[in-house]
Motif scaffolding. Structure first.
Motif, PDB file in Angstrom:
ATOM      1  N   GLU A  83      47.720  50.902  42.425  1.00  0.00           N
ATOM      2  CA  GLU A  83      48.004  49.612  42.978  1.00  0.00           C
ATOM      3  C   GLU A  83      49.031  49.641  43.987  1.00  0.00           C
ATOM      4  N   TYR A 121      44.851  38.042  41.787  1.00  0.00           N
ATOM      5  CA  TYR A 121      44.983  39.486  41.212  1.00  0.00           C
ATOM      6  C   TYR A 121      46.226  39.297  40.231  1.00  0.00           C
ATOM      7  N   SER A 125      46.052  40.884  36.524  1.00  0.00           N
ATOM      8  CA  SER A 125      47.188  41.681  36.020  1.00  0.00           C
ATOM      9  C   SER A 125      47.507  41.231  34.882  1.00  0.00           C
ATOM     10  N   LEU A 141      40.738  44.584  38.973  1.00  0.00           N
ATOM     11  CA  LEU A 141      41.957  44.929  39.811  1.00  0.00           C
ATOM     12  C   LEU A 141      41.810  45.627  41.087  1.00  0.00           C
ATOM     13  N   ASN A 144      39.654  43.765  43.722  1.00  0.00           N
ATOM     14  CA  ASN A 144      40.636  42.861  44.443  1.00  0.00           C
ATOM     15  C   ASN A 144      41.298  43.259  45.313  1.00  0.00           C
TER      16      ASN A 144
END
Length: 173
Positions: A83, A121, A125, A141, A144
């Motif tokens: 991330e 997102y 999350s 996740l 995206n």
């Protein structure tokens, strides 16, 4: 049988004045009504509060007696690393796009698209925080983030192609 109501009150003098002890009777009735009624189940609420307090106390003592280090699972650590990398790349590509783009409408349109993807997102999350072992949430996740990054790269390539076409067109004129 028809009678004027005004005459009825004129005839009866005792209706004009209240009895002398009227005030005392009124105060006594008021006191009777204002007395709080005892709840026969008041002890039950006190017992419930005591049970809840004891439960919380025992749980707190258990947590103190078992000092566990809160360790993040390897999946969470990996997802957070991916991330962070994607978000850094997305920000870099966005800044590059803004520097290249001349069309404010285009920038605003893609900013809106990226904002919608970011909202999605955030929802994903939250799902990940609730269930970090669900592979479908993790894939959503990453997908995206990849989609956002790919949109920015495609936009920049498109702008570069347009700029090259404009330069070639200007040279030919």
């Amino acid at each position: 049988m028809k009678q004027d109501i005004r005459n009825l009150f004129n005839e009866e003098d005792d209706l004009k004045t209240l009895p002398e002890n009227h005030r005392i009777e009124f105060v006594e009735k008021l006191k009777k009504q204002s007395k709080p009624k005892q709840n026969p189940y008041a002890w039950l609420s006190a017992a419930a509060i005591l049970i809840i307090a004891l439960t919380i106390g025992f749980n707190a003592m258990e947590m103190k007696s078992k000092p566990e280090l809160k360790q993040t699972s390897p999946i969470i650590a990996q997802v957070e690393a991916v991330e962070a990398e994607y978000l850094a790349n997305i920000e870099t590509e966005w800044q590059s796009f803004i520097a290249i783009a001349d069309d404010a409408v285009l920038v605003e349109r893609f900013r809106k698209n990226l904002e919608d993807l970011d909202n999605d997102y955030q929802d994903i999350s939250l799902q990940f925080k609730e269930d970090s072992n669900n592979i479908l949430v993790i894939e959503a996740l990453v997908e995206n983030l990849q989609t956002r990054l790919q949109i920015l790269k495609d936009i920049q390539n498109h702008i570069k192609i347009l700029n090259q076409a404009n330069k070639q067109y200007e040279k030919s004129i």
